[in-house]
Design an enzyme around this catalytic site. Structure first.
Site, mmCIF file in Angstrom:
data_model
loop_
_atom_site.group_PDB
_atom_site.id
_atom_site.type_symbol
_atom_site.label_atom_id
_atom_site.label_comp_id
_atom_site.label_asym_id
_atom_site.label_seq_id
_atom_site.Cartn_x
_atom_site.Cartn_y
_atom_site.Cartn_z
ATOM 1 N N ASP A 90 0.861 -1.188 0.000
ATOM 2 C CA ASP A 90 0.000 0.000 0.000
ATOM 3 C C ASP A 90 0.896 1.235 0.000
ATOM 4 O OD1 ASP A 90 1.007 0.046 2.552
ATOM 5 O OD2 ASP A 90 -0.933 -0.080 3.565
ATOM 6 N N ASP A 262 -7.751 -7.522 -0.060
ATOM 7 C CA ASP A 262 -6.795 -7.818 1.008
ATOM 8 C C ASP A 262 -7.478 -7.482 2.314
ATOM 9 O OD1 ASP A 262 -5.423 -5.444 2.746
ATOM 10 O OD2 ASP A 262 -6.232 -4.677 0.871
ATOM 11 N N CYS A 300 -14.282 -28.827 6.389
ATOM 12 C CA CYS A 300 -13.096 -28.066 5.975
ATOM 13 C C CYS A 300 -11.914 -29.034 5.843
ATOM 14 C CB CYS A 300 -12.790 -26.967 6.985
ATOM 15 S SG CYS A 300 -11.297 -26.030 6.570
ATOM 16 N N CYS A 302 -8.649 -28.030 5.749
ATOM 17 C CA CYS A 302 -7.380 -27.423 6.167
ATOM 18 C C CYS A 302 -6.668 -28.301 7.207
ATOM 19 C CB CYS A 302 -7.598 -26.008 6.703
ATOM 20 S SG CYS A 302 -8.071 -25.929 8.444
ATOM 21 N N CYS A 305 -8.455 -28.342 10.663
ATOM 22 C CA CYS A 305 -9.707 -29.101 10.739
ATOM 23 C C CYS A 305 -9.513 -30.590 10.438
ATOM 24 C CB CYS A 305 -10.740 -28.502 9.801
ATOM 25 S SG CYS A 305 -11.205 -26.825 10.294
ATOM 26 N N HIS A 331 -6.656 -22.031 9.385
ATOM 27 C CA HIS A 331 -8.059 -22.271 9.008
ATOM 28 C C HIS A 331 -8.677 -21.043 8.336
ATOM 29 C CE1 HIS A 331 -12.246 -23.333 9.007
ATOM 30 N NE2 HIS A 331 -12.469 -22.143 9.541
HETATM 31 ZN ZN LIG Z 1 -10.333 -25.549 8.626
#
Ligand SMILES: [Zn+2]
Length: 386
Positions: A90, A262, A300, A302, A305, A331
């Site tokens: 930025d 973002d 999920c 990830c 998870c 996550h």
């Molecule tokens: Zn997750």
């Protein structure tokens, strides 16, 4: 370089490819925020495994510490923080302007006091570009004034300054391997937004950001501005909605033609013990999770998870273990990156409207957040302490 190829559109939603020196960005794209040249709690390898393609760093913070010249000496930001993919910085303007008690604005620039040691500094459009050239990101931003979104007089005056500064940023740019984006301002006022889009389009930037949103206006006002902008901005340039967002804001933004986002939200709330999910935000500190054998979010994929229970994550938070922040950040970032990938696929398949309607029908805004856009979604000057 810096061509933007539109691959498909579904209503106003767009799927595209933006070519940068450090690789192609498939849009829509969400950039996790690495304020001080690190996405807090994650290594670059973890970020890559999560599918991150674009990372944002903050000019204000890196200018003050460790200093942009030091970063340049160490080979530039990509080398310094070992992020090999596309990066964005930025302009420093948002942080400087939010130092409301210790900064002074004039038509030439802004004088401000460092939040670290109180020392006096000055940013002008030329200085912001020089700092961003030392840092060396692929996408850099024009130095602009972000006015309170509902104050028309302030926005009118700030817009003239923002436009003059945009032209000065363009004139100051020396490196050809960085895409300088112009920033449309004008608060919630359509005529000012249209004037800003027209003026900046006339300067022919390789991309356009929509600034001054998610800073206190209502969600309806934000959506209306995005819809007005859709017709004003050139179709063949990427559009970046700065400082947004939550899962629902990403879907609502893509629906209105945004390509790049973002936000510090996924990483910041993770450090506060909160999980973003497809149905809303979960406070993992809550007592009912103490004996909950389910993952943070069922379904999920990830690392958090796939391996750990809510009971364990809650235990880590209450024990103030570092791993709590790591797992929740994994996550949360995974969710936003997965959402943008799914949106892209649905645009390419021509099924985006159904995808967005289905997602929004299951998502519940956080209590307390109400109807306001998330006004705490960007790194403040002292963010690097938190
Ligand atoms: Zn997750």
């Amino acid at each position: 370089m810096f061509e933007f190829d539109l691959s498909a559109q579904s209503g106003s939603a767009r799927a595209g490819v933006f070519h940068t020196p450090h690789g192609d960005l498939l849009t829509p794209v969400f950039a996790p925020v690495g304020t001080a040249a690190t996405v807090k709690a994650l290594t670059p390898l973890q970020l890559k495994d999560l599918g991150a393609t674009l990372v944002l760093s903050n000019t204000y913070h890196l200018y003050l510490r460790p200093g942009d010249e030091l970063v340049r000496e160490m080979g530039g930001l990509h080398q310094f923080m070992q992020w090999p993919g596309p990066m964005l910085t930025d302009s420093g303007g948002f942080q400087v302007f939010s130092l409301s008690d210790t900064r002074k604005i004039d038509d030439d620039g802004v004088t401000f006091k460092s939040h670290i040691d109180g020392s006096l500094h000055r940013f002008t459009p030329e200085k912001s570009i020089a700092v961003q050239e030392n840092l060396g990101a692929d996408i850099i931003m024009a130095f602009d004034e972000c006015a309170p979104p509902l104050d028309r007089d302030y926005n009118r005056a700030a817009l003239n300054r923002t436009h003059a500064w945009a032209a000065r940023c363009q004139a100051a740019q020396k490196r050809a391997d960085q895409a300088l984006f112009g920033i449309v301002q004008g608060g919630v006022f359509y005529d000012l937004r249209e004037e800003s889009a027209r003026y900046l389009t006339g300067l022919d930037f390789p991309g356009y950001a929509i600034g001054g949103l998610a800073v206190g206006e209502s969600k309806e006002q934000m959506h209306a501005v995005l819809e007005a902008m859709h017709a004003c901005l050139p179709a063949h340039k990427p559009r970046y909605l700065m400082g947004v967002g939550s899962p629902e804001d990403l879907v609502n933004g893509v629906k209105r033609g945004i390509d790049v986002f973002d936000c510090v939200l996924p990483t910041r709330v993770a450090r506060n013990g909160a999980a973003l999910t497809r149905t809303g935000r979960l406070n993992m500190k809550n007592a009912p999770f103490a004996r909950d054998p389910r993952p943070v979010e069922e379904g999920c994929t990830c690392y958090c998870c796939a391996n750990f229970t809510r009971a364990y994550v809650r235990h880590l938070i209450t024990s103030e273990e570092i791993l709590a922040a790591v797992l929740l950040t994994i996550h949360n970032v995974h969710l936003l990156l997965t959402l943008t990938r799914e949106m892209r696929q649905s645009i390419l398949a021509g099924t985006f409207d159904a995808y967005a309607a289905d997602f929004l029908s299951h998502y519940q805004s956080s209590p307390g957040q109400g109807n306001k856009s998330d006004s705490d979604a960007r790194p403040r000057p002292a963010e690097s302490f938190s």
